[in-house]
Design an enzyme around this catalytic site. Structure first.
Site, PDB file in Angstrom:
ATOM      1  N   CYS A  86     -43.129 -14.663  56.020  1.00 10.41           N
ATOM      2  CA  CYS A  86     -41.763 -14.164  55.991  1.00 10.41           C
ATOM      3  C   CYS A  86     -41.153 -14.079  57.383  1.00 10.41           C
ATOM      4  O   CYS A  86     -39.953 -13.953  57.529  1.00 10.41           O
ATOM      5  CB  CYS A  86     -41.731 -12.794  55.337  1.00 10.41           C
ATOM      6  SG  CYS A  86     -42.736 -12.747  53.866  1.00 10.41           S
ATOM      7  N   GLN A 105     -49.776  -7.167  47.963  1.00 12.65           N
ATOM      8  CA  GLN A 105     -50.975  -7.973  48.248  1.00 12.65           C
ATOM      9  C   GLN A 105     -52.191  -7.504  47.462  1.00 12.65           C
ATOM     10  O   GLN A 105     -53.165  -8.244  47.353  1.00 12.65           O
ATOM     11  CB  GLN A 105     -51.289  -7.929  49.747  1.00 12.65           C
ATOM     12  CG  GLN A 105     -50.303  -8.694  50.606  1.00 12.65           C
ATOM     13  CD  GLN A 105     -50.396 -10.201  50.407  1.00 12.65           C
ATOM     14  OE1 GLN A 105     -51.446 -10.741  50.089  1.00 12.65           O
ATOM     15  NE2 GLN A 105     -49.268 -10.873  50.588  1.00 12.65           N
ATOM     16  N   HIS A 145     -44.789 -13.698  42.595  1.00 15.76           N
ATOM     17  CA  HIS A 145     -45.339 -14.949  43.147  1.00 15.76           C
ATOM     18  C   HIS A 145     -46.609 -14.735  43.959  1.00 15.76           C
ATOM     19  O   HIS A 145     -47.289 -15.703  44.310  1.00 15.76           O
ATOM     20  CB  HIS A 145     -44.284 -15.724  43.945  1.00 15.76           C
ATOM     21  CG  HIS A 145     -43.819 -15.086  45.212  1.00 15.76           C
ATOM     22  ND1 HIS A 145     -44.154 -15.605  46.440  1.00 15.76           N
ATOM     23  CD2 HIS A 145     -43.053 -14.005  45.456  1.00 15.76           C
ATOM     24  CE1 HIS A 145     -43.604 -14.853  47.389  1.00 15.76           C
ATOM     25  NE2 HIS A 145     -42.927 -13.881  46.815  1.00 15.76           N
ATOM     26  N   ASN A 190     -50.391  -7.809  54.480  1.00 22.02           N
ATOM     27  CA  ASN A 190     -50.177  -9.208  54.135  1.00 22.02           C
ATOM     28  C   ASN A 190     -50.617 -10.181  55.230  1.00 22.02           C
ATOM     29  O   ASN A 190     -50.792 -11.354  54.966  1.00 22.02           O
ATOM     30  CB  ASN A 190     -48.709  -9.454  53.785  1.00 22.02           C
ATOM     31  CG  ASN A 190     -47.767  -8.905  54.821  1.00 22.02           C
ATOM     32  OD1 ASN A 190     -47.729  -7.702  55.063  1.00 22.02           O
ATOM     33  ND2 ASN A 190     -47.021  -9.788  55.464  1.00 22.02           N
TER      34      ASN A 190
HETATM   35  C1  LIG Z   1     -44.585 -10.978  49.970  1.00 20.49           C
HETATM   36  C2  LIG Z   1     -44.580  -9.543  50.248  1.00 20.49           C
HETATM   37  C3  LIG Z   1     -43.422  -8.762  50.017  1.00 20.49           C
HETATM   38  C4  LIG Z   1     -42.122  -9.360  49.569  1.00 20.49           C
HETATM   39  O1  LIG Z   1     -42.166  -9.875  48.273  1.00 20.49           O
HETATM   40  P1  LIG Z   1     -41.046 -10.950  47.824  1.00 20.49           P
HETATM   41  O2  LIG Z   1     -41.253 -11.068  46.355  1.00 20.49           O
HETATM   42  O3  LIG Z   1     -41.356 -12.209  48.569  1.00 20.49           O
HETATM   43  O4  LIG Z   1     -39.732 -10.384  48.196  1.00 20.49           O
HETATM   44  C5  LIG Z   1     -43.489  -7.411  50.266  1.00 20.49           C
HETATM   45  N1  LIG Z   1     -44.608  -6.834  50.715  1.00 20.49           N
HETATM   46  C6  LIG Z   1     -45.736  -7.535  50.936  1.00 20.49           C
HETATM   47  C7  LIG Z   1     -46.963  -6.816  51.402  1.00 20.49           C
HETATM   48  C8  LIG Z   1     -45.758  -8.914  50.714  1.00 20.49           C
HETATM   49  O5  LIG Z   1     -46.880  -9.602  50.956  1.00 20.49           O
END
Ligand SMILES: *Cc1c(COP(=O)(O)O)cnc(C)c1O
Length: 332
Positions: free
Chosen positions: A257, A111, A133, A83
Site C-alpha cells: 500500500c 492479516q 482480498h 502486514n
Molecule cells: C490490506 C490491509 C488493510 C487494508 O485493506 P483493504 O481491503 O486493502 O483496504 C488494512 N490493514 C491491514 C493490516 C492490511 O494488511
C-alpha cells in the site's frame, strides 16, 4: 464494508463520534496506513493521539500501553498481525488491559483472519476489521465486527441497511464471496500452521545461508506462519523486486500500500532497523496455493540477484574493498 480501509475508518470514527467528549486515542507506530494515516489526520484535527513504539523484534511494551490509556481515551486501535513483518501482538491480553482501564479496543485483524485461529465469542476485542482480498475473497469487500452493547455511530450515513450501521445497498455477490472464503479458510487453517509455515521457514533458512549480511525482521516465533520480511544490506529493495519480477517472482518492498512512494517503511524504522538494511527490505508471503517447487525456485534465484546487485552497489563491502585497492575511484 467496501474494504479493510473503510472498516478501520468506520471503527475509529464510529467510536469517536459516539463518544464526543473523549478526544484521545491510543494506537501504534506500526499500523497499516488505514489506521496510521488516520491517526496522523486526527492529531492534526484536534484529537490527542498516542502512538506506542515497538522494540527491535516489533513487539509492544504492555506497561507503556497501560500507562498511555487515560480517562478520555475513546478507543485503543492496535493491529492483530503486522502486514509487513507478520509480527503478532497479544491482542487478548491487550483487551484485558483496555477493559480494566475502561476504554474500547479495536483491532485491525486483516492479516490474521484466515491464517490463525480467532474466536470472537470468548474475546476481549470490541471491534475487529477484516478484508476479503487478504483471504482469497474478491477485492472490494471487507467487514467490521462490532460487539453487542458497543455504542457506534455509522460512518456512512444513509438508509437502514446493516441494522443502521452502514447506509447503502449491500454488495451481495461480494458478501457471499467473503462468506465462502471464510468457510474455506477455516477448512484449510491447519495447513497454514503446518505446511505453509514449513515452506516459509525453509525459504528463510536457505536464503539466510546463501546470502550473507541478511536479516529477518520481526519476532522469531510470534509471527504469522506465511510471512517473511528480509533485509539485504547494501542493496535497494526496488531493484530486487525488478529482478525478481523478471524471474516471475512477486514480492513487495515495504507494504504494497505504500510501495508507490519511495519513503522507507515506517514499520521497519519504528523497529530501529538500520538505514542500510531498511532500503534493502522485501516481503515474501506464501499461501496455501504455494508449493515446495515455488520455494525451491525462489531459493535458487534470489541469492544470485542479491550478489549481482551488491557487485554494483556503491555501499557494498565488495565495492569498498575495490575502492580501497584503488581499482575504482570513489565518487560518493
Ligand atoms: C490490506 C490491509 C488493510 C487494508 O485493506 P483493504 O481491503 O486493502 O483496504 C488494512 N490493514 C491491514 C493490516 C492490511 O494488511
Amino acid at each position: 464494508m467496501s474494504c479493510g480501509t473503510e472498516s478501520d475508518n468506520a471503527a475509529i470514527w464510529g467510536i469517536l463520534h459516539a463518544n464526543p467528549h473523549k478526544r484521545h486515542i491510543v494506537t501504534t507506530r506500526v499500523e497499516h496506513p488505514a489506521v496510521y494515516n488516520l491517526g496522523k489526520y486526527l492529531a492534526l484535527n484536534g484529537y490527542h493521539v498516542t502512538e506506542l513504539g515497538v522494540d527491535s523484534s516489533g513487539m509492544l511494551n504492555l506497561q507503556e500501553l497501560t500507562d498511555a490509556i487515560r480517562e478520555d481515551t475513546a478507543i485503543v486501535s492496535i493491529m492483530y498481525a503486522n502486514n509487513e513483518t507478520g509480527v503478532i501482538f497479544p491482542v487478548e491480553e491487550i483487551g484485558h488491559i483496555v477493559k480494566e482501564k475502561g476504554s474500547i479496543l479495536h483491532t485491525d485483524a486483516v492479516q490474521a483472519v484466515g491464517k490463525i485461529p480467532l474466536n470472537l465469542s470468548k474475546s476481549t476485542i470490541d471491534l475487529l476489521t477484516l478484508s476479503g482480498h487478504k483471504l482469497h475473497a474478491p477485492k472490494g469487500v471487507g467487514a467490521l465486527f462490532i460487539r453487542k452493547g458497543i455504542t457506534f455511530t455509522p460512518f456512512i450515513i444513509g438508509g437502514h441497511q446493516e441494522k443502521n450501521r452502514r447506509g447503502g445497498t449491500e454488495n451481495v455477490p461480494s458478501i457471499i464471496g467473503l462468506g465462502k472464503a471464510c468457510e474455506l479458510a477455516k477448512k484449510y487453517m491447519s495447513e497454514e500452521q503446518t505446511r505453509v509455515k514449513q515452506l516459509r521457514d525453509k525459504a528463510e533458512d536457505e536464503i539466510l545461508k546463501k546470502a550473507p549480511d541478511t536479516r529477518v525482521n520481526g519476532h522469531k516465533t510470534k509471527r504469522l506462519p506465511n510471512t517473511t520480511n528480509l533485509s539485504f544490506e547494501f542493496v535497494e529493495g526496488e531493484a530486487i523486486l525488478l529482478l525478481l519480477n523478471e524471474k516471475g517472482i512477486c514480492a513487495s518492498s515495504g507494504s504494497a500500500c505504500t510501495s508507490g512512494s519511495l519513503e522507507p517503511s515506517h514499520v521497519l524504522r519504528a523497529m530501529g532497523v538500520p538505514f542500510t538494511a531498511v532500503h534493502g527490505s522485501i516481503r515474501l508471503s506464501l499461501s496455501r496455493y504455494n508449493t515446495i517447487e515455488d520455494v525451491d525456485y525462489v531459493i535458487e534465484h534470489l541469492p544470485p540477484i542479491i550478489r549481482r546487485l551488491r557487485e554494483i552497489s556503491p555501499y557494498s563491502k565488495e565495492t569498498k574493498v575495490k575502492e580501497q585497492a584503488g581499482k575504482i575511484s570513489a565518487r560518493v
